[in-house]
Design a protein around this motif. Structure first.
Motif, PDB file in Angstrom:
ATOM      1  N   GLU A  32      -4.211 -11.740  -6.997  1.00  0.00           N
ATOM      2  CA  GLU A  32      -3.989 -10.291  -6.885  1.00  0.00           C
ATOM      3  C   GLU A  32      -5.297  -9.535  -6.659  1.00  0.00           C
ATOM      4  N   TYR A  33      -6.346  -9.972  -7.329  1.00  0.00           N
ATOM      5  CA  TYR A  33      -7.611  -9.221  -7.280  1.00  0.00           C
ATOM      6  C   TYR A  33      -8.687  -9.913  -6.433  1.00  0.00           C
ATOM      7  N   HIS A  34      -8.311 -10.902  -5.650  1.00  0.00           N
ATOM      8  CA  HIS A  34      -9.313 -11.563  -4.817  1.00  0.00           C
ATOM      9  C   HIS A  34      -9.875 -10.558  -3.806  1.00  0.00           C
ATOM     10  N   PRO A  35     -11.188 -10.440  -3.696  1.00  0.00           N
ATOM     11  CA  PRO A  35     -11.792  -9.421  -2.806  1.00  0.00           C
ATOM     12  C   PRO A  35     -11.343  -9.529  -1.354  1.00  0.00           C
ATOM     13  N   VAL A  94      -7.845  -7.687  -0.930  1.00  0.00           N
ATOM     14  CA  VAL A  94      -7.720  -6.272  -1.289  1.00  0.00           C
ATOM     15  C   VAL A  94      -8.061  -5.422  -0.075  1.00  0.00           C
ATOM     16  N   LYS A  95      -7.148  -4.561   0.306  1.00  0.00           N
ATOM     17  CA  LYS A  95      -7.357  -3.649   1.421  1.00  0.00           C
ATOM     18  C   LYS A  95      -7.563  -2.245   0.862  1.00  0.00           C
ATOM     19  N   GLY A  96      -8.529  -1.551   1.391  1.00  0.00           N
ATOM     20  CA  GLY A  96      -8.777  -0.190   0.921  1.00  0.00           C
ATOM     21  C   GLY A  96     -10.221   0.191   1.161  1.00  0.00           C
ATOM     22  N   THR A  97     -10.661   1.193   0.439  1.00  0.00           N
ATOM     23  CA  THR A  97     -12.027   1.691   0.596  1.00  0.00           C
ATOM     24  C   THR A  97     -13.023   0.706  -0.030  1.00  0.00           C
ATOM     25  N   ASP A  98     -14.294   0.970   0.250  1.00  0.00           N
ATOM     26  CA  ASP A  98     -15.348   0.125  -0.319  1.00  0.00           C
ATOM     27  C   ASP A  98     -15.367   0.210  -1.845  1.00  0.00           C
ATOM     28  N   GLU A  99     -15.063   1.407  -2.352  1.00  0.00           N
ATOM     29  CA  GLU A  99     -15.041   1.579  -3.806  1.00  0.00           C
ATOM     30  C   GLU A  99     -13.918   0.749  -4.431  1.00  0.00           C
ATOM     31  N   GLU A 100     -12.748   0.738  -3.802  1.00  0.00           N
ATOM     32  CA  GLU A 100     -11.625  -0.061  -4.305  1.00  0.00           C
ATOM     33  C   GLU A 100     -11.945  -1.551  -4.240  1.00  0.00           C
ATOM     34  N   LYS A 101     -12.612  -1.982  -3.168  1.00  0.00           N
ATOM     35  CA  LYS A 101     -13.002  -3.390  -3.063  1.00  0.00           C
ATOM     36  C   LYS A 101     -14.019  -3.766  -4.136  1.00  0.00           C
ATOM     37  N   LYS A 102     -14.914  -2.844  -4.432  1.00  0.00           N
ATOM     38  CA  LYS A 102     -15.917  -3.107  -5.463  1.00  0.00           C
ATOM     39  C   LYS A 102     -15.263  -3.248  -6.834  1.00  0.00           C
ATOM     40  N   ILE A 103     -14.297  -2.369  -7.123  1.00  0.00           N
ATOM     41  CA  ILE A 103     -13.575  -2.448  -8.402  1.00  0.00           C
ATOM     42  C   ILE A 103     -12.801  -3.754  -8.506  1.00  0.00           C
TER      43      ILE A 103
END
Length: 382
Positions: free
Chosen positions: A338-341, A344-353
């Protein structure tokens, strides 16, 4: 002839005895050990213990009232000043000869930047504390604001005490007069901190100009009781001023920006849910200790602090501490996907989280797995 010879012998004997007494005095002063002074500096120097040992009571009072020589600065400076202090206390010949040379060279003690700054800093701090200690509101119907006239007194005392340390001395009369003359300038300056600093500088300059001189005679020897009384009085006065400030004038600001008196906040704290829950936990722990014993209760308290991080690891994976290893592995695989980088699709901030969460999941799984393996091996050996 014989009588005269006898008298001469007696006189010589007295002289020998006097020299012997003088030697004993010097010997007593040499008991001020450099090693012991450094030990006292290390373990009690912030409270002026080494200065009390060397009978430098003014230094000790300053250290006690300014938290180690103006918040530890003086305490650190003593690292290389202690040998000089010990030589002064022991009346070492080299120190005395240097002192005599200074007297012959200078009519009055030369200007010292360190002493000047010390006088300004200590006097301004004492004046500020006196200003803080005076209640801003009436106390039981009495207006105590007239006590503000004590502020120049404490400023002058700070200048005078620092100026009378060591082999220098001076009176307080002109310094006190200068401090009181600066009092009306508050109405023109407005800012209290600037006003106190200016008062401290002027009082110090007056002391340097009109009062400072060499201390040619040694201080009178004071009894331990008298020294203890003076130092204790200074500490009690200092503590009472802080107590007055915290009780009458100190305040804190809440989340809404409103100021609340610290004394009221403390009173309400003891009826707050945080304090009541804490006391209930203490009471429950005490009852448990009486039934199960100290060490059993202590072991449980240690486990509750989560020293190995297992409780937090279960929380990260969303499991309870009773979960099996297979449940831990299954949950780890699910959360890792679920949390594999990369997924994850989205902004850079969401990818960092997501990356931080992924790393946290991996750490939690590794910790629980290693703990499980270690306990399994331990049980097999048992």
């Amino acid at each position: 002839m014989n009588n005269g010879h006898v008298k001469q012998q007696v006189g010589t004997s007295k002289q020998v005895n006097l020299n012997g007494d003088a030697a004993m005095v010097v010997e007593k002063k040499k008991l001020k050990s450099l090693f012991l002074t450094y030990v006292l500096w290390l373990f009690g120097g912030i409270f002026g213990a080494h200065h009390i040992y060397l009978e430098r009571d003014f230094n000790a009072i300053i250290w006690l009232t300014t938290f180690g020589g103006y918040f530890g600065i003086g305490w650190l400076r003593d690292i290389y000043r202690i040998p000089t202090y010990v030589n002064d206390a022991n009346d070492e010949p080299i120190f005395i000869e240097k002192f005599k040379t200074n007297i012959r060279q200078f009519k009055k003690p030369p200007f010292s930047t360190v002493r000047f700054l010390g006088q300004v800093a200590v006097s301004a701090f004492w004046g500020q504390l006196a200003l803080w200690a005076v209640p801003e509101e009436e106390v039981h119907g009495f207006n105590l604001r007239y006590l503000l006239y004590l502020v120049p007194v404490f400023v002058a005392l700070g200048v005078w005490i620092v100026g009378n340390i060591g082999r220098e001395q001076g009176g307080i009369k002109w310094t006190l007069l200068a401090s009181f003359c600066m009092y009306p300038t508050l109405y023109y300056i407005g800012d209290e901190s600037t006003w106190l600093s200016l008062m401290a500088v002027v009082a110090t300059l007056v002391f340097e100009t009109f009062s400072k001189e060499w201390r040619l005679k040694p201080r009178k020897k004071k009894s331990i009781i008298k020294r203890f009384t003076v130092i204790s009085f200074a500490v009690l006065l200092f503590c009472s001023m802080w107590a007055s400030f915290f009780y009458f004038n100190a305040s804190i600001t809440d989340s809404q920006g409103e100021e609340i008196k610290l004394s009221e906040a403390v009173k309400h704290f003891f009826t707050s849910p945080v304090w009541l829950d804490f006391m209930a936990s203490i009471s429950q722990t005490w009852q448990q200790m009486k039934h199960q014993g100290f060490w059993a209760t202590w072991s449980q308290l240690v486990d509750l602090t989560d020293p190995r991080g297992e409780i937090n690891a279960y929380r990260v994976l969303g499991l309870t501490q009773t979960s099996s290893q297979s449940e831990v592995t299954a949950k780890w695989r699910s959360l890792s996907k679920e949390y594999h980088p990369d997924k994850v699709k989205g902004t850079d901030e969401e990818k960092k989280i997501a990356q931080e969460k992924f790393m946290e999941i991996q750490s939690a799984y590794e910790l629980l797995s290693s703990t499980k393996n270690r306990r399994t091996k331990k049980n097999r050996r048992a």
